[in-house]
Design a protein around this motif. Sequence first.
Motif, PDB file in Angstrom:
ATOM      1  N   PRO A  86       0.821  -1.223   0.000  1.00 29.29           N
ATOM      2  CA  PRO A  86       0.000   0.000   0.000  1.00 29.29           C
ATOM      3  C   PRO A  86       0.857   1.278   0.000  1.00 29.29           C
ATOM      4  O   PRO A  86       0.529   2.255  -0.681  1.00 29.29           O
ATOM      5  N   THR A  88       3.726   1.627  -1.353  1.00 27.23           N
ATOM      6  CA  THR A  88       4.309   1.757  -2.693  1.00 27.23           C
ATOM      7  C   THR A  88       3.281   2.320  -3.677  1.00 27.23           C
ATOM      8  O   THR A  88       3.629   3.090  -4.582  1.00 27.23           O
ATOM      9  N   LEU A  89       2.027   1.954  -3.488  1.00 28.44           N
ATOM     10  CA  LEU A  89       0.973   2.521  -4.339  1.00 28.44           C
ATOM     11  C   LEU A  89       0.884   4.032  -4.124  1.00 28.44           C
ATOM     12  O   LEU A  89       0.759   4.808  -5.075  1.00 28.44           O
ATOM     13  N   GLN A  90       0.979   4.462  -2.869  1.00 27.02           N
ATOM     14  CA  GLN A  90       1.005   5.892  -2.553  1.00 27.02           C
ATOM     15  C   GLN A  90       2.198   6.579  -3.207  1.00 27.02           C
ATOM     16  O   GLN A  90       2.083   7.689  -3.752  1.00 27.02           O
ATOM     17  N   GLY A  93       2.053   5.222  -7.519  1.00 24.59           N
ATOM     18  CA  GLY A  93       0.817   5.136  -8.309  1.00 24.59           C
ATOM     19  C   GLY A  93       0.780   3.828  -9.087  1.00 24.59           C
ATOM     20  O   GLY A  93       1.639   2.969  -8.908  1.00 24.59           O
ATOM     21  N   PRO A  94      -0.213   3.671  -9.993  1.00 28.21           N
ATOM     22  CA  PRO A  94      -0.402   2.403 -10.718  1.00 28.21           C
ATOM     23  C   PRO A  94       0.499   2.339 -11.964  1.00 28.21           C
ATOM     24  O   PRO A  94       0.026   2.527 -13.079  1.00 28.21           O
ATOM     25  N   PRO A 124      -3.813  -3.105  -7.649  1.00 29.81           N
ATOM     26  CA  PRO A 124      -3.839  -1.695  -8.084  1.00 29.81           C
ATOM     27  C   PRO A 124      -2.487  -1.152  -8.530  1.00 29.81           C
ATOM     28  O   PRO A 124      -2.424  -0.054  -9.091  1.00 29.81           O
ATOM     29  N   LEU A 125      -1.400  -1.910  -8.306  1.00 30.31           N
ATOM     30  CA  LEU A 125      -0.062  -1.397  -8.644  1.00 30.31           C
ATOM     31  C   LEU A 125       0.252  -1.474 -10.130  1.00 30.31           C
ATOM     32  O   LEU A 125       1.127  -0.760 -10.619  1.00 30.31           O
TER      33      LEU A 125
END
Lengths: 162, 162
Positions: A86, A88-90, A93-94, A124-125
């Motif tokens: 999570p 890393t998604l922040q 992004g994707p 989502p990544l």
Amino acid sequence: MTRLDLFIDRMVSQRACLDHAIAETALIDGPVFELGLGNGRTYHHLRERIGDARPIYVFERAIASHPESTPPDERVILGDVTETLPATLQRFGPVASLIHADLGGHNAQKNDIFARKVSPLIEPLLAEGGMMVSSDRMYFDTLTEMPLPGGAVQGRCFIYRR
Amino acid sequence: MTRLDLFIDRMVSQRACLDHAIAETALIDGPVFELGLGNGRTYHHLRERIGDARPIYVFERAIASHPESTPPDERVILGDVTETLPATLQRFGPVASLIHADLGGHNAQKNDIFARKVSPLIEPLLAEGGMMVSSDRMYFDTLTEMPLPGGAVQGRCFIYRR
């Protein structure tokens, strides 16, 4: 079928699927994420095959790999993947072009529970067109399971694509 | 060539050499010695292929194998092989039909030093016609290096015969 047979099938399938996915995602600039480093053989394979074309980030609790397969510090994301994915998604992004996971241990039931837990964190990544290669079946809502390339053994590796 | 490629070649060669050596020594009654258990994949392979035809003894410092690949206590010879191999020669005499060793770690130079050290301890254990399969080159005075079977990769596995 012996455990050695199964293991060889898994390694051969992993290589075939990774080589296929590296080629299929070559036009996507985004980073590659390696979930779990272990001894580092697969990381070494990714690095040799991808070169400097895309950065490879490694997710691991603690680095204990072979000296020739140790990623540079700035490409290591240390910690529990349920927290670092999570984060890393922040951070990114994707954008991931390729995500590889060989998270599995010896216990098939535990692997499956873990796969269900991390699937929504991995999903989502991925960038549009990005691929995920896994040694365990994953549970994605929006990714498509792809046919395996030649040389891979059904059930020993899985490929998903956004 | 990547570390994953090398590893796959080693595993595939190990299986090809073991299957070949099991068949070639099938008429010899003596026990099979597995030097180093590790995860137990190769032990599992030996056990499945040999069945009850010959007893398989495992030499290891401490058992840490997969539950499906754990030998019975009476077939485990615990300790440092530099001590347990000479003790086994005293106990059984030169009767082994097949000896397999995958003692190697990551460091090729250390592996070679260890191979030189244990070769004279392994050599006297083999029965006439018995075979030794190793992932490292060994140093024997009285055994003959044999050609590898089909499917094995040169330099990834070695076979010797008395």
